[in-house]
Design an enzyme around this catalytic site. Structure first.
Site, PDB file in Angstrom:
ATOM      1  N   HIS A   1       0.836  -1.206   0.000  1.00 54.59           N
ATOM      2  CA  HIS A   1       0.000   0.000   0.000  1.00 54.59           C
ATOM      3  C   HIS A   1       0.874   1.260   0.000  1.00 54.59           C
ATOM      4  CE1 HIS A   1      -3.555   2.427   1.491  1.00 54.59           C
ATOM      5  NE2 HIS A   1      -2.564   3.164   1.961  1.00 54.59           N
ATOM      6  N   GLU A   2       1.880   1.285   0.880  1.00 51.69           N
ATOM      7  CA  GLU A   2       2.750   2.467   0.977  1.00 51.69           C
ATOM      8  C   GLU A   2       3.631   2.624  -0.262  1.00 51.69           C
ATOM      9  OE1 GLU A   2       2.020   4.542   3.090  1.00 51.69           O
ATOM     10  OE2 GLU A   2       0.790   3.252   4.361  1.00 51.69           O
TER      11      GLU A   2
ATOM     12  N   HIS B   1       1.630   4.208  -2.932  1.00 53.95           N
ATOM     13  CA  HIS B   1       1.546   5.666  -2.785  1.00 53.95           C
ATOM     14  C   HIS B   1       2.752   6.334  -3.455  1.00 53.95           C
ATOM     15  CE1 HIS B   1      -1.998   6.357  -0.462  1.00 53.95           C
ATOM     16  NE2 HIS B   1      -1.592   5.718   0.628  1.00 53.95           N
TER      17      HIS B   1
ATOM     18  N   GLU C   1      -6.389   6.585  -1.054  1.00 50.89           N
ATOM     19  CA  GLU C   1      -6.328   5.420  -0.163  1.00 50.89           C
ATOM     20  C   GLU C   1      -6.942   4.198  -0.843  1.00 50.89           C
ATOM     21  OE1 GLU C   1      -4.740   5.086   2.834  1.00 50.89           O
ATOM     22  OE2 GLU C   1      -3.981   7.042   2.232  1.00 50.89           O
TER      23      GLU C   1
END
Length: 298
Positions: A143-144, A147, A226
């Site tokens: 997820h990070e 980003h 998100e």
């Protein structure tokens, strides 16, 4: 379904950014009309202020952000498991290896920062590293890393900068009107000119409402990124269950011990502060239940 969701999230963000720039142009034109009797001058000044804010915030030091969040950089020897997962996810995403940081905090959380993949960093709390197993950690770090790969930090920073610019212009315009800056226009317009009176009222209304609308758009962009990062993490790991299980654990996490400012809060995978009871329209993060549901429907 996965790629369709990724595409839809990207499209929504583009639409929101276009609306944001339109709002900035509107507030600039309104201020220009009320204070300078010149729409174009106000519009240009608003866009210049927006660009200055965005540029200054984009190039904010990664080390400064980490310091503000009490994160310390670690080496491969200090945190081999965490380090190797970051390394693996970066390799799959085809981006440079980010710097790795740890936050001494029992809550479950993580975030990424950096204006580009070349100067990015990933941080995780000690609580997250202790509680989550490997597949769950891969989901969170994926997820990070997403980003970083998707330039989400830059997009979110631009959104924050534009919201700040709208608020500043609205505040300056309101103060100048209050202290008589708009008196000439009020005398020139005349009560018999209905069109000018309507335009004046609409301009005043835009000055009053623009900061609230800007804040709502900025938060909506944050929520869309998100959702996109969740879907992109599954794209990297090929394991939706890992991300789903991680979110289920994040849902039970306590707030972080140290204070977190608004700008930093938007970076974290999970709301780091005490959950608030008001509408999700005013939240930087979508409800975890909705995030889990979207992943299950892939």
């Amino acid at each position: 379904m996965l790629y369709q969701q990724i595409s839809q999230n990207k499209q929504r963000t583009v639409v929101l950014l276009v609306v944001f720039f339109a709002l900035l142009a509107l507030i600039g034109a309104s201020a220009g009309y009320l204070l300078l009797d010149n729409y174009a001058m106000g519009l240009v000044l608003a866009l210049v202020i927006g660009m200055i804010y965005a540029t200054s915030m984009i190039f904010q030091s990664t080390s400064l952000v980490m310091s503000m969040n009490n994160a310390r950089e670690v080496t491969e020897k200090e945190a081999p498991g965490f380090f190797h997962i970051v390394e693996d996810m970066a390799m799959v995403a085809q981006i440079p290896m980010p710097r790795v940081f740890i936050i001494e905090d029992p809550s479950l959380n993580a975030f990424a920062t950096g204006s580009s993949p070349q100067n990015a960093a990933v941080a995780a709390t000690t609580g997250l590293l202790e509680v989550m197993n490997r597949e769950e950690l891969e989901g969170v770090i994926g997820h990070e890393i997403s980003h970083i790969r998707n330039y989400d930090i830059r997009i979110s920073t631009i959104a924050v900068a534009l919201a700040s610019a709208v608020t500043v212009i609205s505040s300056i315009g309101g103060r100048m009107l209050w202290y008589g800056g708009g008196s000439r226009r009020q005398r020139d317009d005349g009560d018999d000119d209905v069109l000018r009176i309507i335009t004046l009222l609409l301009s005043l209304l835009s000055l009053l409402l623009a900061p609230l609308v800007a804040s709502l758009i900025q938060l909506a962009i944050s929520r869309q990124r998100e959702y996109l990062a969740d879907a992109s993490s599954v794209e990297l790991t090929r394991n939706p269950q890992g991300m789903i299980k991680a979110l289920e654990k994040l849902q039970l996490s306590q707030p972080m011990k140290h204070p977190v400012d608004d700008a930093s809060a938007a970076l974290y995978i999970n709301e780091p502060r005490k959950k608030r009871s008001f509408s999700s329209l005013f939240s930087t993060h979508p409800p975890i239940e909705e995030r889990i549901e979207r992943l299950k429907n892939m």
